[in-house]
Each structure stands twice: as C-alpha cells, then as structure tokens.
Design an enzyme around this catalytic site. Structure first.
Site, PDB file in Angstrom:
ATOM      1  N   LYS A 152      27.783  32.242  41.526  1.00 11.66           N
ATOM      2  CA  LYS A 152      29.562  31.788  40.414  1.00 11.66           C
ATOM      3  C   LYS A 152      29.032  30.584  39.801  1.00 11.66           C
ATOM      4  O   LYS A 152      28.385  29.950  39.467  1.00 11.66           O
ATOM      5  CB  LYS A 152      30.209  31.019  41.548  1.00 11.66           C
ATOM      6  CG  LYS A 152      31.482  31.895  41.768  1.00 11.66           C
ATOM      7  CD  LYS A 152      32.355  31.788  42.739  1.00 11.66           C
ATOM      8  CE  LYS A 152      33.799  31.522  41.785  1.00 11.66           C
ATOM      9  NZ  LYS A 152      34.851  32.996  41.647  1.00 11.66           N
TER      10      LYS A 152
HETATM   11  N1  PMP Z   1      34.303  38.332  42.132  1.00 15.86           N
HETATM   12  C1  PMP Z   1      34.174  37.370  41.426  1.00 15.86           C
HETATM   13  C2  PMP Z   1      33.262  37.898  39.440  1.00 15.86           C
HETATM   14  C3  PMP Z   1      35.192  36.506  41.864  1.00 15.86           C
HETATM   15  O1  PMP Z   1      35.161  35.211  40.457  1.00 15.86           O
HETATM   16  C4  PMP Z   1      35.607  36.759  42.374  1.00 15.86           C
HETATM   17  C5  PMP Z   1      36.480  34.687  43.258  1.00 15.86           C
HETATM   18  N2  PMP Z   1      35.767  33.716  43.665  1.00 15.86           N
HETATM   19  C6  PMP Z   1      35.589  37.354  43.556  1.00 15.86           C
HETATM   20  C7  PMP Z   1      34.426  38.259  42.736  1.00 15.86           C
HETATM   21  C8  PMP Z   1      36.788  37.602  45.279  1.00 15.86           C
HETATM   22  O2  PMP Z   1      35.507  36.469  45.560  1.00 15.86           O
HETATM   23  P1  PMP Z   1      35.352  35.774  46.944  1.00 15.86           P
HETATM   24  O3  PMP Z   1      36.694  36.651  47.672  1.00 15.86           O
HETATM   25  O4  PMP Z   1      35.196  34.561  47.814  1.00 15.86           O
HETATM   26  O5  PMP Z   1      37.085  35.014  46.012  1.00 15.86           O
END
Ligand code: PMP
Length: 305
Positions: free
Chosen positions: A157
C-alpha cells in the site's frame, strides 16, 4: 472529514494540529510512504468499539514497509498498543476509520529508498459509507491500467502508487459511475480503485489470485473465509476476463472503506438480473454481524477497545 483530536506522531500522541511535516519531506515529494486503513465498528448495544482484524492489517503494513526498504522498530503488537491508546484518548462512540502510515521523513532532494529515516503516524476519524450506492453500484471499465508488480508492487500500500487509483476513480466519477474496474496489463480485471473484486458464476465464487497485481485485501480474505465456512460454496482464485463481468450472475467489490459493494451494472450492461444477487446480499449481512461483534464464531477477528 471530522477533525481528530489526537494523532500519534514522532513517537507520541499529540494534539492533531501539532502533527505536521515540512514541505521538503521525502514522502511528500516522492510518494515514499506506506499506509494502512482499518475500521473500528461501534456496537451500540454493548457500548464498545471493535477494531476489525488489526493483526492482519498491521502485518500487511509491515510487509509494505519492507517493500520500501524501511527498517522500522515497531512490531504488530506495538502498533496495536498505540492504536488502542489513540482510540481510548479519542473515546469515539461511532464507526471510525484508522489511518496508520510509515513515511520517509528526511527533508531534502534525492530520489532513493536507502539511507533515509522512517517515521510513523496514526490517526482516526469518524467514518460512514465510502461508496454511497453500495447495493446497486454502476461501474465502468477504466481506460487506465493497474500498476504492475514490476512497476510499483500493487501488493504494497504505497502512497505514490495511489495516483493510479485516483486517475481511475476520477474519470469514473466524472463520467457518472460509482466506481472503476481496472484491468491489468494482460487485460484481466484486477481491482476497483480501492477494493478487490469478486464474481459469481454458476454458484462458484471467483476472485483474482494475489499474483494478479492486486492488494492482498483483508476484506477479500474475510469474504473468502465466510464463503467457504458459512455459505459452503466453492471458491476459485483465478484471473477474470473482462467479458466475464458482462455475463456473470453476481459481481461485488470488497475493501475496508467500501465493505461489500454490490455491483449491478458495468458500463451500460446489467449484471445478472440487474439487481443485487442473493450471495452478495447474504455476505453483506454476515459481514455486518461479524464486524460488529454479533457473531461469536468470529470474535477472534475483533480487538475490543
Ligand atoms: N485494493 C486496493 C487498491 C485498496 O486500496 C484496498 C483498500 N485497502 C483494497 C484493495 C481492499 O483491501 P482491504 O480489504 O484490506 O481494505
């Protein structure tokens, strides 16, 4: 955004408006930060706030930090302790979003990852729906392609990489859609702008594998477990072709902010019957009970504040 009262910043909890960085900060100039996004859910009956799967979120944050060559002195337990201290100071009695971030904190000129020091900040704010139309979202296939693992790893991220998501989201929103579906360089459906994707075909729940340039979502993992354990349906992790979105029975997106969003139209084609399908509806109910501590089987996923 409602302003938080506090932030963790440079090693301690400070009043939120004292958590400031210089315009010369490396992360501000070059996008060299990694972040997380967690939710705290308020259970009004029990008068308690529950943070959803913080162990998994912080483990992923530490993996993201490693991708950017960060040598951080925090582990999952210490990050959770800071989060608890912060949330107890705020004393929120409503749903919140929690934003931790490791960032390259040096000031000055020079693109690199090495020989830079890292800092941690965490803050939280009241938060409701991210996608307003979460029961019949209308999405478009973006003309932007998902960043590739050999460009900027999507499984991290990484702040700078979110320009990719922002390009896709803004074009979709300005064209009147609720969200974008982003294809990777091979033309496979990878993600929404900030959510993982799932489709249902002939009773099988299908989602792209973690090698398809996706963020390894915690909500994705949660949904995979709920589908297997609670719905008893088969799950397949495999690439999804663009044309499958048009002919599948159900399609939904998952993310911490978005939660579970039913997608009922792609560009101007209906998905399935054009209304939220039964598997998506059941998962949304299950998820809501799990995150608010109303399902005993999954209370180990929750941290009580
Ligand atoms: N893909 C991206 C690009 C994201 O930014 C997120 C949000 N964190 C997700 C998928 C979903 O991940 P999560 O379920 O861990 O929030």
């Amino acid at each position: 955004m409602r302003s938080p009262r506090f932030a963790y910043f440079e090693g301690r909890i400070v009043p939120f408006d004292q958590a400031r960085v210089s315009v010369a900060t490396h992360a501000f100039n070059y996008g060299t930060a990694v972040f997380g996004g967690l939710r705290g859910y308020w259970n009004a009956d029990r008068q308690r706030l529950f943070v959803f799967r913080p162990w998994e979120h912080y483990q992923r944050l530490l993996y993201s930090a490693r991708l950017l060559c960060m040598e951080v002195s925090y582990d999952v337990e210490s990050l959770i302790q800071i989060t608890l201290d912060l949330l107890r100071a705020e004393a929120w009695q409503e749903d919140v979003y929690i934003r931790p971030m490791f960032y390259k904190a040096d000031t000055g000129i020079g693109v690199r990852l090495h020989n830079l020091k890292e800092e941690l900040t965490i803050w939280s704010t009241p938060f409701q729906k991210y996608i307003q139309n979460d029961t019949s979202a209308h999405v478009t296939i973006s003309s932007w392609r998902r960043i590739d693992d050999n460009v900027i790893p999507a499984r991290g991220k990484v702040s700078g990489a979110y320009v990719n998501s922002a390009l896709a989201k803004t074009d979709a929103a300005r064209a009147g859609f609720d969200e974008a579906l982003v294809l990777d360089q091979n033309g496979h459906v990878s993600e929404g702008s900030a959510m993982n994707v799932f489709m249902v075909r002939d009773g099988v729940v299908i989602t792209p594998p973690v090698t398809e340039n996706i963020l390894e979502g915690i909500t994705r993992r949660t949904v995979l477990e709920l589908v297997r354990n609670e719905l008893g349906l088969p799950v397949v992790e495999r690439p999804i072709d663009r044309s499958e979105v048009a002919i599948c029975d159900e399609f939904f997106m998952t993310g911490t902010a978005a939660q579970i969003v039913a997608v009922t139209r792609v560009d101007h084609r209906p998905i399935g019957n054009g209304v939220m399908g039964p598997i998506t509806a059941r998962l949304r109910e299950l998820f809501e009970d799990v995150v608010r501590g109303r399902n005993e089987r999954y209370c180990a996923w929750l941290l009580e504040v």
